[in-house]
Design a protein around this motif. Sequence first.
Motif, PDB file in Angstrom:
ATOM      1  N   HIS A   1     -20.620  51.399  22.555  1.00 32.10           N
ATOM      2  CA  HIS A   1     -19.756  50.345  22.004  1.00 32.10           C
ATOM      3  C   HIS A   1     -18.755  49.862  23.066  1.00 32.10           C
ATOM      4  O   HIS A   1     -18.584  48.662  23.260  1.00 32.10           O
TER       5      HIS A   1
ATOM      6  N   HIS B   1     -10.670  50.745  25.541  1.00 31.99           N
ATOM      7  CA  HIS B   1      -9.937  50.340  24.337  1.00 31.99           C
ATOM      8  C   HIS B   1      -9.934  51.405  23.245  1.00 31.99           C
ATOM      9  O   HIS B   1      -8.964  51.546  22.523  1.00 31.99           O
ATOM     10  N   ASP B   2     -11.029  52.182  23.152  1.00 35.14           N
ATOM     11  CA  ASP B   2     -11.098  53.202  22.097  1.00 35.14           C
ATOM     12  C   ASP B   2     -10.864  54.612  22.621  1.00 35.14           C
ATOM     13  O   ASP B   2     -11.199  55.582  21.939  1.00 35.14           O
TER      14      ASP B   2
ATOM     15  N   HIS C   1      -5.543  45.975  19.929  1.00 33.71           N
ATOM     16  CA  HIS C   1      -6.925  45.629  19.590  1.00 33.71           C
ATOM     17  C   HIS C   1      -7.272  45.704  18.098  1.00 33.71           C
ATOM     18  O   HIS C   1      -8.282  45.166  17.676  1.00 33.71           O
TER      19      HIS C   1
ATOM     20  N   ASP D   1     -14.686  43.480  19.386  1.00 30.75           N
ATOM     21  CA  ASP D   1     -14.727  44.802  18.776  1.00 30.75           C
ATOM     22  C   ASP D   1     -15.345  44.705  17.380  1.00 30.75           C
ATOM     23  O   ASP D   1     -16.246  45.459  17.024  1.00 30.75           O
TER      24      ASP D   1
HETATM   25 FE   FE2 Z   1     -13.677  49.592  19.253  1.00 31.64          FE
END
Ligand code: FE2
Length: 489
Positions: free
Chosen positions: A244, A276-277, A333, A362
């Motif tokens: 992802h 981002h995650d 985000h 996302d």
């Molecule tokens: Fe994400």
Amino acid sequence: MESTIQPQDVAKKPAVGDADFTKTGNNLLLKFHALMRMSRTYDSKNEALAQFLQESFRMINSFIEREGGFSLKIIRDDLYMNQQRLRYSVEGFNSFKYLLVQWKKRFIGEVIFKETVDERMLRVFIYTLVDLEEGGEGNATRFNETMRQEGISAIQVNPLETFEGEDGLYSVRKGDLKEVAKKIFFETIGTVKEVVTQIRGDQRADVRKLKRLAQKMIHLMMEDESILLGLTTIKNYDEYTYNHSVNVSIYALAIGRRLGFSRETLTELGLTALFHDVGKSKIPIEVLNKPGALDEKEWGLMKQHPMAGVETVLNLKQLGEVNPRMVIGIFDHHLKYNLTGYPTLHHKKEASLFGRILQIIDAYDAMTTPRVYKKVPFTLEQTLAIMQKESGIHFDPILLKVFVSLVGVFPIGSLILLDSGEVGIVYKANSDPKWIHRPQVILLTKDGKEEETTVVDLSETNQDGHFKWSIVKALDPNQYHVDVAKYFL
Ligand SMILES: [Fe+2]
Ligand SMILES: [Fe+2]
């Protein structure tokens, strides 16, 4: 003409499940890869090699005992183990590639182990194989003759088969750029995984390596955007979080390019997307992979991941590679365009540009990927329709327009019905913006099952000026059992 050896004893269907088959297959590939490489550096009496040979022949034998035989065959650019196409794992990709290239160079198309082998047989096999002259037409015959002289009847090979439209030896080289893209793609997934594992274990994470990979992706994007965009259709279920992050970075870069970002800003954006995650590494895996709905406490944990990501990034040793824009992007985000997302803000501010870009991609990637709690994802078209309804609420309306124009009316990877009755997969956007609704398409046969890969350009016209093909509508790949990703590998 050389006679082809039939793998009489090789079972057609694997006795093991699909996931197991892939895993065993990839493990075997790793072994063959390592053996071939070792035999090029070590002489055949080497101690380390002997040990590795033992491990390997045991593994091969246990497979043969279970399945009744072992065969590995090259068909075009795929490997078939016991007549079933082998899907490679992220870790297995290099071995897959290595065997394909090395065997093709030697015109070896299939290796068959008819019965169990011992260490000596495996050693003779490897050295004979490696010693074959590259480009030698009669290699298979020569190889089988050596086996006969050595009294080994368990192992035999068949020559490489060539297929129409392919020039055998060099077919791997033709798609060079695509091969490079695949390598970078899988390497980036692997590196994101490495970095997250390092962070989970409180170790130093190598940001520079990720930065270099982001730069390579940007370079590739400039050469040919559709290759990387095509790879985002793979949607690796097992490696969801890492896969992802890489998909999000590919889309982020594509948007960034349309917004005219410099290479430097693109690198920052790509890196922000890859990270981002990262805050999810602080959330227990049971919560992340929970098939059902999250309870209030779990949801509370989940909502902490943007802030946890910010903390993680600020604690990186290579902080010099990080700049405020990236940190704020990670924080924003899940904030949503109208600030109704999370974290809850005490002082209202606007969501940052990086944040607003990430919000869109996302959501898009998450909706189009199968997850533990939603096995059948939304189709690309359904996703875009849902997102359109959230324009100005969850998503920045202008950026959403940029994104929709990027993925097109029929995004790359869509399964479509043509007015000719044929089924196709959108392969590449038309380079002329005037023809945005007329992309390049891979034609499948009428039942959508044939493995043909003819690419047609929908802007092509007949002599009378009419378009040869037009898109009638989008189809749901899950309903048609078409593995779209396969056409981008
Ligand atoms: Fe994400
Ligand atoms: Fe997230």
